[in-house]
Design an enzyme around this catalytic site. Structure first.
Site, PDB file in Angstrom:
ATOM      1  CB  SER A 125      79.242 -26.192  29.215  1.00 56.02           C
ATOM      2  OG  SER A 125      79.146 -25.090  28.341  1.00 56.02           O
ATOM      3  CE1 TYR A 150      81.114 -29.881  25.321  1.00 59.68           C
ATOM      4  CE2 TYR A 150      80.422 -27.584  25.219  1.00 59.68           C
ATOM      5  CZ  TYR A 150      81.098 -28.604  25.858  1.00 59.68           C
ATOM      6  OH  TYR A 150      81.747 -28.345  27.033  1.00 59.68           O
ATOM      7  CE  LYS A 154      80.170 -30.893  28.718  1.00 62.92           C
ATOM      8  NZ  LYS A 154      80.941 -31.925  29.462  1.00 62.92           N
TER       9      LYS A 154
END
Length: 339
Positions: A125, A150, A154
């Site tokens: 991402s 989140y 990543k």
């Protein structure tokens, strides 16, 4: 052609990638625990491509199952989508995100190593660039701590994969840093099917359009952008899916770990997206301006020159395609795969 294991292949980006892999002649095995997806998407993938895939319901944290999947199939490469992805939720239940996204990735990579499979495409991402880099983002910028859990997962998995590739030169890993995937397959048969209230802008817009939600909230209208609303790099999910097929080809022929931005390089404001959706689809979207959300950046978008040059990838679809295709999917499937 290669035999590809796709973890999380029943999800939004995963299902579109399965279509492109099958169309390109690859064999596909999907592993998905269906915690936020539906196996109906895979039935539709098979109908769309007129080809069959293998579906295994299970979790990437189940080492025994992973070993079984690798033993029973001579897998050439893995595309790893499986993970939790709601930014807001990641702030409330961080341990679940660390367990699914980080521990799950370690479990998968260990199983790959046991099976002597060293080709991997990881679904990353643009959040890994953090808040301090200026747009357009370039792959060689220093990565920064993302402002949500989140994004943190990543970043950790990216760093872990880079270190694994340094320690063992058999690894060949692609890190695909997505910007804002929207749209759906042209057929309207597969698309984004969020459970509960959508976390992303596009499904929220289409759910307002179809009458599932009352109105769209646009968070902040005093940003330093052309119209005061946030600017994002929206990319058609089919263009994104095709990037994975090209990344697999690239990794079958190269060693080491390499990152690529997958975005159009064109910043589009939230207000422009709403206005264009109304124009393209001839439908009004009731909306209100709301307070800024913590952690939202005014503008972020990709420099995609590396992907264009090294993968031979070029986005084919513009904003109007993205919005027409999103609406077609939602209109044909008002309750997603449940309808």
């Amino acid at each position: 052609m290669a035999k590809i294991l796709v973890t999380g292949g029943a999800g939004y980006i995963g299902s579109h990638t399965c279509v492109e892999l099958l169309n390109a002649g690859h064999e596909v095995i999907v592993l998905d625990n269906l915690c936020n997806s539906s196996s109906e998407s895979l039935s539709r993938v098979e109908k769309l491509t007129q080809k069959s895939l293998t579906f295994v319901e299970g979790d990437i944290r189940d080492s025994q199952l992973l070993d079984q999947v690798f033993q029973q199939n001579s897998i050439d490469a893995v595309i790893h989508f499986a993970g939790l992805k709601a930014v807001g939720e990641s702030q409330q239940i961080p341990l679940a995100y660390f367990d699914n996204n980080i521990a799950g990735s370690i479990s998968l990579v260990q199983a790959m190593q046991r099976a002597q499979v060293f080709k991997l495409v990881f679904s990353s991402s643009a959040t890994v660039y953090g808040e301090n880099n200026p747009s357009p983002y370039q792959e060689d910028m220093p990565l920064n701590m993302p402002n949500n859990n989140y994004g943190y997962t990543k970043l950790v998995v990216e760093q872990m994969l880079e270190k694994a590739a340094i320690a063992d030169e058999r690894w060949s890993i692609a890190l695909l840093r997505y910007f804002n995937p929207v749209g759906a397959h042209k057929s309207g048969q597969i698309g984004e099917d969020p459970q509960g209230i959508p976390n992303n802008l596009m499904p929220f817009v289409t759910q307002v359009a179809v009458g599932l939600r009352e109105k769209l909230s646009i968070f902040g209208h005093d940003y330093d952008t052309a119209d005061g609303t946030c600017e994002r790099d929206f990319i058609h999910v089919v263009d994104l899916a095709k990037a994975h097929v090209l990344a697999i080809q690239n990794r079958l022929n190269h060693q080491g770990c390499r990152a690529w931005n997958i975005g159009t390089g064109q910043p589009i404001s939230v207000l422009t997206l709403k206005d264009t959706f109304e124009k393209v689809n001839q439908i009004q979207i009731p909306f209100e301006f709301a307070a800024r959300r913590a952690g939202d950046l005014a503008s972020f978008y990709a420099d995609n020159a590396r992907a264009v040059k090294e993968l031979g990838w070029t986005p084919e679809y513009g904003l109007e395609d993205m919005l027409a295709d999103s609406w077609k999917w939602q209109k044909q499937n008002p309750k997603g795969y449940g309808s």
